[in-house]
Every structure is written in C-alpha cells, then in structure tokens.
Write a protein that holds these residues in place. Structure first.
Motif: not given
Length: 423
Positions: A113-116, A155-164
C-alpha cells in the motif's frame, strides 16, 4: 556572591531530598508534554526539507462555496485553481497537486500500500527535494500524460530491495528505469527522493506521478475536489500583492450554478492561516491566525500554571520549615534582598535541573514516537529552536514559582521567624 548562592542552593536541595524529587518530577513531566507538542508543531510548520522556502510560500488549501440554501466546503478542485492561482503578480512559481491517496500494488504476489500524489512539473521547482537517484518529471511529461513516477527511498526498498542487495555494486537495486504498477497503472521510475514525513502535508507521498495520468479528465473542470496549490513568491515583500490579487480573482470568479452557489471563499495563505480557517467557528470564510495562536498560547500557559502553582505551594511549605533558619540569618544582619536572592537562585537551580531532566526525557519520547511508525517517516528531534523554547519555559517556571514565596520570605519578621512563625 553568585558562587556562594549556588553552593548553598545545592546544599539545601540535597538536604531536602523529598521536596527536590517531587519538584523535579513535576517540572520534567510538564516539559516533556510541552516540548513533545512543540516538536510536533515545529515538524509541521517550521522550514524543513523539502519545504525550505516556507517564509515566501503561500498555499491555496481550502474552498467554500455558499448559496442561500446550500454550502459546500473542503479542498479546491483543479478547475478552480487553474483559473484563479496561475500567473499571479509577484509569484515566481506555482504548482497544483492532488491530495495523497492510497494505491495498491501486488509485486510478486506481495500486497504493498503506497501513498500516491499527482503533481505537475513545477512541483519539483517550488519544493526542494533531495534526489538519491535520477531526477523529477517535467511539465512536458505532465502535458503529454507520460506514465513516469518519482518514488521515495522506502518505496524503492519495498519494490526493489535495498541498494546492494544481491549485487556488491548496488546496480541490481537501482530503481530508475524500472517499473511499478499502482492500482492497475504502470509507471516508469525516473527518480528517487528521500522519505518525506507524513506531517509535511503538501509534499508528502510515497509515489508522485503526473496529474494527467488520471483515468478521467473530469478533474479539469471541477471547482471542488482533492487538489491544492502552492505559490512561491519572488520575495516576502511580494506576498501581500499575491494575497490581494488572489482574493480579487476569487471575488470575481463566475460560479457555474449561481442559483445554488453565489459566493466563493478561499485564500492564498500560510499553512497555519489555513488551519485557523478550518478550526475556528467562522468556518471557511476567513482565517484567524492571531486568534488560533492566542488559543494555543493560552492553553500552554494554563497547562504550565498547574505545576507552577504546585511548586509555589511546595516552596511556601519549604519556607515554613525554614523559618528558624531565616530568623537567625536576619538576626545576624542578613538583608531581605540577600534572602530573596538566595531563594530565587535555589528555585532557578531546581528548575534548571528539572528542565535538563525534561529535555532528556523529551528526546527519549520523541525517539520512541519516531521509531513506533505512528507518524510515517517522522523526523522528530530537539533542534535548537525546541531547545531554546525548553530553556525559556524552564526559566519561566523558576521565576514564576519563586517570586511569591520569595516575597513572603522577605516580609518575615526576625523575632516571629525565630519563634517558628511565618507572619
């Protein structure tokens, strides 16, 4: 002289442990409540990224339509803002944006669930976002209805994971160029920004996309709806001109159904002014920031008066316990001025100790609120503004609760005091 007063103050406070403990408890708890409230107000109204230009920013946050038999109040619509808030004299930039709404995604079967929030390209120029990856979408993207998005760090971390994650180079988790699906619409990520606290109402969201990506174009003509505008003035001196011109446009605005609504009420104002417009009894017709500030200040003073009165009573009790000591000091030449100064120093030392304890406890409370996630992405801290407020309140306690008892001490007759009587 002050050094002697301080030595004596610490000695007295150490000797009367129960009184000291009760006083410290009352002062510190009161300060915890007040400083926590002030930290939250500072979090909402003070300049913080991405709202770093609040001193010359006005918003159009509310709109009320009124007729002889009907009334509609709430947020403005895009159509109203498009006709009244654009190209105002003295305005450097203006942006229209939607209120944030929940959007559902199911990447790999997981529900997110995201705030858009839907914005135009000017949004990124009025506000001062910190980009971690890529950059903002533009007015051309909005005009062309391109399905592009800026997302926040979480949101980046939830969708694509943490950098690295899974790749030492970090490239596998980069979000720019990848896609996310929100409520069935697919967007290509063009930028990633730092998380914006939930209480920064205008800029807050998890995902920002162009307004024109809405499924319907009905919003273009709506007078009331889920939109607001921010106006960045060229300078603070230009703000009165912007307010005046906007009010003139609202007064001259031609309502499409005059038989239902014949008056519109809105304003180009600060967030605090808008809050006063919403909360105070006059409704949405006008703002009363001075009255709202007075109410908040009165509530704060009344809240502080209770522990201050309790501390006055404790101080009077302490004086009654020390009448013999006061009588001896007066009999041996101690002046009323010296006794009053000593007592006030004791009181100020006590309140400063309580203030220090209150600051520590406030920091712990704010850290706990931040860690709890009750306020998404909250960044609560005792910044220099809050610290100075805390110091001022502490000194206020010290002086307010010490003046009357010190006056009573000064009026004691030495003979009556030696007999253990206060008057």
């Amino acid at each position: 002289m002050l050094r002697n007063y301080l030595k004596l103050a610490f000695k007295v406070l150490a000797r009367r442990k129960f009184f000291t403990a009760i006083s410290l408890f009352g002062i510190s708890i009161t300060l915890v409540v007040l400083l926590t409230a002030m930290a939250l107000l500072d979090h909402v109204f003070a300049p913080h990224p991405p709202e770093t230009r609040m001193e010359r920013t006005l918003g159009v946050y509310t709109l009320m339509l009124r007729g002889e038999h009907s009334q509609s109040s709430g947020f403005p619509g895009y159509g109203f803002l498009d006709k009244t808030a654009r190209d105002l004299p003295g305005a450097e930039r203006m942006t229209i944006y939607s209120l944030q709404q929940r959007a559902i995604s199911y990447p790999e079967g997981r529900k997110i669930v995201s705030w858009l929030k839907r914005t135009d390209g000017e949004f990124w120029k009025v506000l001062d976002f910190s980009f971690l990856e890529g950059g903002p979408f533009t007015d051309e993207d909005e005009a062309q209805g391109r399905f592009v998005a800026v997302i926040n760090r979480s949101t980046r971390d939830r969708f694509f994971g943490h950098p690295g994650d899974g790749d030492p180079s970090g490239k596998s988790a980069s979000a720019v160029g990848r896609s996310i699906t929100l409520d069935g619409q697919r967007f290509r990520v063009v930028g990633v920004v730092d998380d914006v606290p939930f209480l920064r109402f205008a800029p807050f969201a998890d995902v920002w996309v162009p307004i024109s990506t809405q499924r319907s174009t009905d919003y273009l003509h709506q007078l009331r709806g889920g939109f607001q505008a921010l106006i960045l003035a060229e300078s603070r001196d230009a703000m009165p001109l912007i307010r005046e011109e906007f009010q003139s446009r609202v007064a001259d605005f031609q309502l499409p159904n005059p038989e239902e609504f014949d008056h519109a009420y809105s304003g180009a104002e600060t967030l605090f002014e808008a809050l006063s417009r919403i909360l105070l009894p006059d409704g949405f017709e006008r703002s009363h920031p001075g009255r709202l500030f007075g109410i908040l200040a009165t509530m704060a003073v009344l809240f502080m008066m209770l522990p201050a009165v309790n501390l006055v009573n404790l101080n009077l009790s302490r004086i009654l316990e020390r009448t013999s000591e006061i009588g001896v000091r007066k009999a041996f030449g101690g002046s009323a001025r010296e006794l009053v100064a000593q007592f006030l120093v004791e009181n100020v030392v006590l309140t400063l100790l309580g203030g220090a304890l209150g600051l520590v406890l406030s920091a712990l409370v704010l850290t706990a609120i931040e860690a709890s996630g009750v306020i998404p992405y909250a960044e609560l801290s005792l910044n220099p503004r809050i610290f100075l407020w805390g110091l001022g309140l502490t000194l206020f306690f010290g002086v307010l609760s010490g003046v009357y008892p010190a006056w009573r001490m000064a009026r004691m007759h030495p003979v009556r005091a030696l007999r253990g009587r206060s008057s």
